[in-house]
Design an enzyme around this catalytic site. Structure first.
Site, PDB file in Angstrom:
ATOM      1  N   CYS A  21       0.832  -1.191   0.000  1.00 39.39           N
ATOM      2  CA  CYS A  21       0.000   0.000   0.000  1.00 39.39           C
ATOM      3  C   CYS A  21       0.865   1.239   0.000  1.00 39.39           C
ATOM      4  CB  CYS A  21      -0.961   0.016   1.167  1.00 39.39           C
ATOM      5  SG  CYS A  21      -0.188   0.477   2.692  1.00 39.39           S
ATOM      6  N   CYS A  48       3.831   2.078   2.179  1.00 39.53           N
ATOM      7  CA  CYS A  48       5.086   1.371   1.916  1.00 39.53           C
ATOM      8  C   CYS A  48       5.982   2.191   0.991  1.00 39.53           C
ATOM      9  CB  CYS A  48       4.830   0.034   1.240  1.00 39.53           C
ATOM     10  SG  CYS A  48       3.733  -1.018   2.160  1.00 39.53           S
ATOM     11  N   ASP A  72       6.789  24.704 -35.430  1.00 40.63           N
ATOM     12  CA  ASP A  72       7.766  25.014 -36.446  1.00 40.63           C
ATOM     13  C   ASP A  72       7.054  24.761 -37.775  1.00 40.63           C
ATOM     14  OD1 ASP A  72      10.377  25.401 -37.572  1.00 40.63           O
ATOM     15  OD2 ASP A  72      10.356  23.253 -37.992  1.00 40.63           O
ATOM     16  N   ASP A 119      10.590  19.351 -35.442  1.00 37.84           N
ATOM     17  CA  ASP A 119      11.007  18.040 -35.929  1.00 37.84           C
ATOM     18  C   ASP A 119      12.222  17.504 -35.181  1.00 37.84           C
ATOM     19  OD1 ASP A 119      12.941  19.621 -36.991  1.00 37.84           O
ATOM     20  OD2 ASP A 119      12.268  19.424 -39.058  1.00 37.84           O
ATOM     21  N   ASP A 165      15.640  21.900 -34.211  1.00 38.30           N
ATOM     22  CA  ASP A 165      14.817  22.663 -33.290  1.00 38.30           C
ATOM     23  C   ASP A 165      15.131  22.401 -31.832  1.00 38.30           C
ATOM     24  OD1 ASP A 165      13.342  23.886 -35.345  1.00 38.30           O
ATOM     25  OD2 ASP A 165      12.145  22.075 -35.562  1.00 38.30           O
TER      26      ASP A 165
HETATM   27  P1  ADP Z   1      12.685  27.320 -41.689  1.00 40.95           P
HETATM   28  O1  ADP Z   1      12.075  27.860 -40.441  1.00 40.95           O
HETATM   29  O2  ADP Z   1      11.684  27.289 -42.790  1.00 40.95           O
HETATM   30  O3  ADP Z   1      13.401  26.030 -41.494  1.00 40.95           O
HETATM   31  P2  ADP Z   1      15.321  28.479 -42.270  1.00 40.95           P
HETATM   32  O4  ADP Z   1      15.832  29.252 -41.123  1.00 40.95           O
HETATM   33  O5  ADP Z   1      15.916  27.142 -42.519  1.00 40.95           O
HETATM   34  O6  ADP Z   1      13.737  28.419 -42.180  1.00 40.95           O
HETATM   35  O7  ADP Z   1      15.486  29.364 -43.599  1.00 40.95           O
HETATM   36  C1  ADP Z   1      14.933  30.656 -43.676  1.00 40.95           C
HETATM   37  C2  ADP Z   1      14.988  31.193 -45.063  1.00 40.95           C
HETATM   38  O8  ADP Z   1      16.341  31.342 -45.490  1.00 40.95           O
HETATM   39  C3  ADP Z   1      14.362  30.295 -46.117  1.00 40.95           C
HETATM   40  O9  ADP Z   1      12.977  30.503 -46.192  1.00 40.95           O
HETATM   41  C4  ADP Z   1      15.078  30.735 -47.377  1.00 40.95           C
HETATM   42  O10 ADP Z   1      14.502  31.920 -47.885  1.00 40.95           O
HETATM   43  C5  ADP Z   1      16.471  31.071 -46.870  1.00 40.95           C
HETATM   44  N1  ADP Z   1      17.391  29.956 -47.072  1.00 40.95           N
HETATM   45  C6  ADP Z   1      17.967  29.197 -46.104  1.00 40.95           C
HETATM   46  N2  ADP Z   1      18.779  28.276 -46.655  1.00 40.95           N
HETATM   47  C7  ADP Z   1      18.692  28.398 -48.001  1.00 40.95           C
HETATM   48  C8  ADP Z   1      19.271  27.713 -49.131  1.00 40.95           C
HETATM   49  N3  ADP Z   1      20.083  26.677 -48.974  1.00 40.95           N
HETATM   50  N4  ADP Z   1      18.924  28.117 -50.359  1.00 40.95           N
HETATM   51  C9  ADP Z   1      18.101  29.142 -50.520  1.00 40.95           C
HETATM   52  N5  ADP Z   1      17.524  29.813 -49.510  1.00 40.95           N
HETATM   53  C10 ADP Z   1      17.814  29.470 -48.267  1.00 40.95           C
HETATM   54 MG    MG Z   2      13.892  24.497 -40.341  1.00 45.13          MG
END
Ligand code: ADP
Ligand code: MG
Length: 752
Positions: free
Chosen positions: A16, A19, A439, A638, A642
Site C-alpha cells: 500500500c 510502503c 515550427d 522536428d 529545433d
Molecule cells: P525554416 O524555419 O523554414 O526552417 P530556415 O531558417 O531554414 O527556415 O530558412 C529561412 C529562409 O532562409 C528560407 O525561407 C530561405 O529563404 C532562406 N534559405 C535558407 N537556406 C537556403 C538555401 N540553402 N537556399 C536558398 N535559400 C535558403
Molecule cells: Mg527548419
C-alpha cells in the site's frame, strides 16, 4: 563530478501507499543516494546514485532488512516475463485464498446474521445446536479463515507493527485480531465481560478477511492489465530471424545477430531489427509503432524498423541497430521510464499516506476509549467494534494507487498510437498547455519543398543561371537545396566549381564561381541589393500570397533571378489545428520563411499567430516572449534543428519520422509525422489528469467521509454506526474503483 548512475530495483512486499514512502526513505538514507523513486503500481524503485559504481548490494540489503525483499532489475525482457509470471501466480493464489475464505465464512455469516435477521431461524439454531455450540462452530471457522487464507495479513502486518512501521496489513491484522480475541473471551471466559456486552464478532473478522482478499484479488488482476502495453511492445520483437551467411540462409536467435548482417524478410513476417533495405521492396505496416494505419512503401536504401510487419513483398536489409539501440528498445525504455515516473502531486499524497496509518491507529484507540467511557450500556462491545471499523475503513490503499495506475495506463495506451510521454510531468504540463507553437517547415508542412517557379531577369539565360545556383545548393543541407539540385540534375546540367562557400543559417548561401560572387537566399541576405521598385518585388509578393517561398539570386550584387519553392501542407494539418483551436488552445507558427508566405499558410490552416523571418536564435526569443504571458507553452518541432526551441518551451514535442526516437531535448516524442498526434497527446494528457483527479477525489472522500462514521461520531445525533463488515466492503470497493477508473483510459480513442 562524475555523472550519477541509475539503479533499477524490483521491490516486493509493497502492499500500500505507506510502503512507498518507507521504501523511498530507506533508500534515501543509504550513502551516495541522490534520489529514490518508487512506483507502487509497477513494484519498481529507480534510484539515482552519485558516482559510477553504485553499491547495489547495499541498497538491496537495506530494503530486505526493512521488510521489502528487493533485487536489481537487469534484463528488461526477462524481467517483464518474470514479473508477468509472478503476477499470474499471485493472482491465482489470491483467488484461491479468497474462495476458501468465502466458503468458510458463509456458514458463520448465515449462523450469526441469519439469527439476527430472522428471529425464527435464530430460535431454531438455538434449539437445534444450542447457543454455545453455534458460537463454538463460528470460533472454529473464523480461526480457520484467519490462520488459513488470512495468514498473509499477520505474517506481513505484525512484523511491520513491531518495526513501528505499520502498514495496511497491520491495520487488518489488528482489527481482526481484536474482534477475534474479544469474541473468544466472551465465549470461553464470559465472567470477565460486563453484563450486556456478551456478543461475538467472529463473522466480522471472517468477513473482513474475505472481502479484503477479494479486493486484493481484483486489484492484482486489474493491475496486471495496466502493464500490458510494455508486454505488448516487448512481444513485437520476434525471437529468431533468417540471415544470410556466406550465401546460405540460416535461422538464428535475434541476440546473435550483429550490425551489418543481412536479414531476409518474407511476406507477412515481422521485421526483427532496424536496418536499411538492400534488395527488393515492400509495403510495411508500421502502425504498431506510429499508430499510422496505412502501410509505407520501402525500397532499396529506405530504413526499416524492428517490430513492424512486412505485408506482401519480400526483401532483405542490412542491420544498422541491435540490442538496446533499436527504435523498439528505445520506445520500451521511454514508456517504462514514463510509467514509473511521478507527478508533483504524488509526493504530497505520499506524505499524507505515510502519516495516515499511525493516525488511524490513534483514532481507533481514541474511538475505543471514548465509547468505553461515554457509551451506553454494553459499551465495551460497541467500543471494540467501532475501533475495528475505524482500523478497517481507513486503509489508504486507494489513495496510493490513484496517480500511478492512471499514469501507467495512460503512457502505455498513448504509446500504442505513437505518442511517447517521457515522464509524468510532461503529462501534467501538457494537460494545462494554453499555447502551442509549431515550427513550419517539416512540421506543419511536409518539409519537402519543390521548385515551382523560375524567373531569370532580362538578358540572363535560364540554364546557365540554374547551373550556378545548383552548384551552390549542392553544398547545402537545406531541404530547399535538395529540390533545386534535383531539378538541375534532371535537366542534365553540369555544375561549375565553387569556392569560398558560406551557408548563413536563416539567410541563404554565398560563394564564388570564377570571379563572380553568387548569392542565393531570402531577401534579407541581399540587403545591399535594391529591388524595391523593380517588378521582382511585385512578383515575389504575388508568389508569397500563394504560400510559396521566394528565393532571390544575385551575382556581384545585382539581382539576376527569382525562384519560388513551395512546401505542401501536411495532410491533416488543418484538421489538427482546428481541433486544437476548439480545445481552447492558441496556435502559433514560427518560421524562418518570408512573412507573407508564412501568413498565407497560417491563414490557410487557421493558425492564430505568426512569427516569420525568424533566425534560429530569434526562434527561442519568440518562444520566450510567448511564455512571458504566463501561460504553459508547448513547442512542436522536428527535433533535428529545433533542439534549442524544444528545450526552451515548457513542453517540447518532437515529431519523429517513425524511425528516429533519439530526441533527447523533447518531453513528448511523436512517432508519426501526422499532426493529429499532437491532438492525441493533448487530449490524452487532459483525460489522464482528469482521471487522476477523479481517483484522488474518490479515494480521499471515501476516507474522509467514512472515518467519522466509523468512529460512531454520528451515533448520538443520527444513530448511525458503520459495521466493520461494511467498512471492509467499502475498502475493497474503493481500490477496485480507482483501478477500474484508470483502466478506462485504455479505451481512449485516437483523433482521426
Ligand atoms: P525554416 O524555419 O523554414 O526552417 P530556415 O531558417 O531554414 O527556415 O530558412 C529561412 C529562409 O532562409 C528560407 O525561407 C530561405 O529563404 C532562406 N534559405 C535558407 N537556406 C537556403 C538555401 N540553402 N537556399 C536558398 N535559400 C535558403
Ligand atoms: Mg527548419
Amino acid at each position: 563530478m562524475p555523472a550519477p548512475s541509475k539503479v533499477d530495483l524490483i521491490v516486493e512486499g509493497m502492499t500500500c501507499a505507506s510502503c512507498v514512502g518507507r521504501v523511498e526513505r530507506t533508500l534515501s538514507k543509504q550513502p551516495n543516494v541522490l534520489t529514490a523513486n518508487v512506483n507502487l503500481a509497477s513494484g519498481r524503485a529507480s534510484v539515482e546514485v552519485s558516482g559510477s559504481n553504485p553499491d547495489v548490494e547495499l541498497l538491496v540489503a537495506s530494503l530486505t532488512s526493512a521488510g521489502y525483499p528487493a533485487r536489481e532489475a537487469v534484463d528488461r525482457k526477462a524481467e517483464s516475463k518474470q514479473r508477468a509470471y509472478a503476477q499470474e501466480i499471485e493472482i491465482l493464489e489470491l483467488k484461491r485464498a479468497f474462495l476458501i475464505a468465502a466458503a468458510l465464512t458463509l456458514p458463520i455469516f448465515v449462523l450469526e446474521m441469519g439469527a439476527h435477521l430472522i428471529p425464527s431461524f435464530g430460535a431454531w439454531v438455538h434449539s437445534a445446536i444450542g447457543h454455545t455450540n453455534s458460537w463454538l462452530l463460528q470460533f472454529l471457522l473464523a480461526t480457520a479463515v484467519m490462520f488459513g487464507p488470512g495468514r498473509r495479513f499477520y505474517t506481513l502486518g505484525v512484523p511491520a507493527l513491531l518495526r513501528f512501521a505499520p502498514d495496511m496489513n497491520s491495520l487488518v491484522a489488528l482489527g481482526t485480531t481484536a474482534a477475534w480475541l474479544y469474541s473468544s473471551v466472551v465465549l470461553f471466559l464470559p465472567s470477565v465481560i460486563p453484563a450486556g456486552s456478551e456478543n461475538v464478532y467472529y463473522e466480522a473478522a471472517a468477513v473482513i478477511i474475505t472481502l479484503i482478499l477479494m479486493g486484493r484479488y481484483l486489484e492484482t488482476r486489474a493491475r496486471g492489465s495496466t502493464g500490458e502495453a510494455i508486454a505488448k511492445l516487448i512481444s513485437l520483437q520476434p525471437e529468431t530471424a533468417r540471415i544470410e551467411v556466406e550465401g546460405a540462409v540460416k535461422e538464428v536467435a535475434i541476440d546473435s545477430i550483429a550490425r551489418a548482417d543481412i536479414v531476409l524478410v518474407r511476406p507477412g513476417e515481422r521485421i526483427p531489427l532496424d536496418g536499411e533495405v538492400t534488395e527488393g521492396s515492400s509495403y510495411i505496416d508500421e502502425s504498431m509503432l506510429s499508430g499510422e494505419p496505412i502501410p509505407v512503401h520501402k525500397k532499396i536504401g529506405d530504413s526499416v524498423t524492428g517490430g513492424t510487419i512486412n505485408t506482401t513483398g519480400a526483401f532483405s536489409f542490412r542491420v544498422t541497430r541491435v540490442g538496446d539501440d533499436t527504435v523498439l528498445a528505445r520506445i520500451i525504455q521511454m514508456v517504462d521510464a514514463a510509467q514509473g515516473s511521478k507527478l508533483p502531486i504524488q509526493s504530497l499524497v505520499d506524505k499524507i499516506t505515510r502519516w495516515f496509518v499511525p493516525a488511524v491507529m490513534l483514532t481507533a484507540l481514541l474511538t475505543f476509549c471514548v465509547w468505553l467511557y461515554f457509551g451506553p450500556e454494553g459499551s465495551l462491545s460497541l467500543a471494540l467494534i467501532n475501533a475495528v471499523a475505524v482500523l478497517i475503513v481507513a486503509c489508504p490503499c486507494a489513495m496510493g494507487l490513484a496517480t500511478p495506475v492512471s499514469i501507467m495506463v495512460a503512457t502505455g495506451r498513448s504509446a500504442q498510437f505513437g505518442v511517447l510521454f517521457r515522464n509524468g510531468l510532461a503529462l501534467q504540463a501538457l494537460s494545462n498547455t494554453k499555447i502551442i507553437a509549431f515550427d513550419k517547415t517539416g512540421t506543419l508542412t511536409q518539409g519537402k519543398p519543390s521548385l515551382t517557379d523560375f524567373f531569370p531577369e532580362q538578358g540572363y539565360e535560364e540554364e546557365v543561371l540554374l547551373a550556378k545556383i545548383a552548384a551552390l545548393e549542392a553544398k547545402s543541407e537545406h531541404p530547399i537545396a535538395q529540390t533545386i539540385v534535383q531539378y538541375a540534375q534532371d535537366k542534365g546540367l553540369s555544375l561549375p566549381l565553387v569556392s569560398d562557400f558560406e551557408a548563413i543559417p536563416g539567410y541563404g548561401l554565398r560563394a564564388r564561381i570564377g570571379d563572380e560572387l553568387v548569392e542565393v537566399g531570402a531577401d534579407r541576405l541581399l540587403k545591399d541589393v535594391d529591388f524595391s521598385d523593380s517588378k521582382v518585388a511585385v512578383e515575389a509578393e504575388q508568389l508569397a500570397q500563394e504560400g510559396k517561398t521566394p528565393i532571390y539570386v544575385a551575382i556581384n550584387g545585382k539581382l539576376v533571378a527569382l525562384l519560388a519553392v513551395a512546401d505542401k501542407v501536411r495532410e491533416g494539418s488543418q484538421r489538427a489545428i482546428s481541433a486544437l483551436v476548439n480545445a481552447g488552445i492558441t496556435t502559433v507558427m514560427i518560421t524562418g520563411d518570408n512573412q507573407a508566405t508564412a501568413q498565407a499558410i497560417a491563414t490557410q490552416l487557421g493558425i492564430d499567430k505568426v512569427f516569420a523571418e525568424m533566425l534560429p536564435e530569434t526562434k527561442v526569443e519568440s518562444l520566450r516572449s510567448l511564455r512571458s504571458e504566463g501561460e504553459v507553452l508547448s513547442f512542436v518541432g522536428d527535433g533535428i534543428n529545433d533542439a534549442p526551441a524544444l528545450a526552451e518551451a515548457d513542453i517540447g514535442i518532437a515529431m519523429g519520422n517513425g524511425t528516429d526516437v533519439a530526441i533527447e531535448s523533447a518531453d513528448v516524442v511523436l512517432m508519426t509525422g501526422e499532426l493529429n498526434a499532437v491532438v492525441n497527446a493533448v487530449m490524452m494528457a487532459r483525460a489522464t489528469m482528469r482521471n487522476i483527479s477523479e481517483n484522488l477525489f474518490w479515494a480521499f472522500i471515501y476516507n474522509i467521509a467514512l472515518i467519522p462514521l466509523a468512529t460512531g461520531a454520528f451515533y448520538p445525533a443520527f444513530g448511525l454506526l458503520l459495521s466493520p463488515v461494511f467498512a471492509a466492503g467499502a475498502m475493497a470497493v474503493s481500490s477496485v474503483f480507482v483501478i477500474g477508473n484508470a483502466l478506462r483510459l485504455r479505451r481512449f480513442k485516437s483523433a482521426s
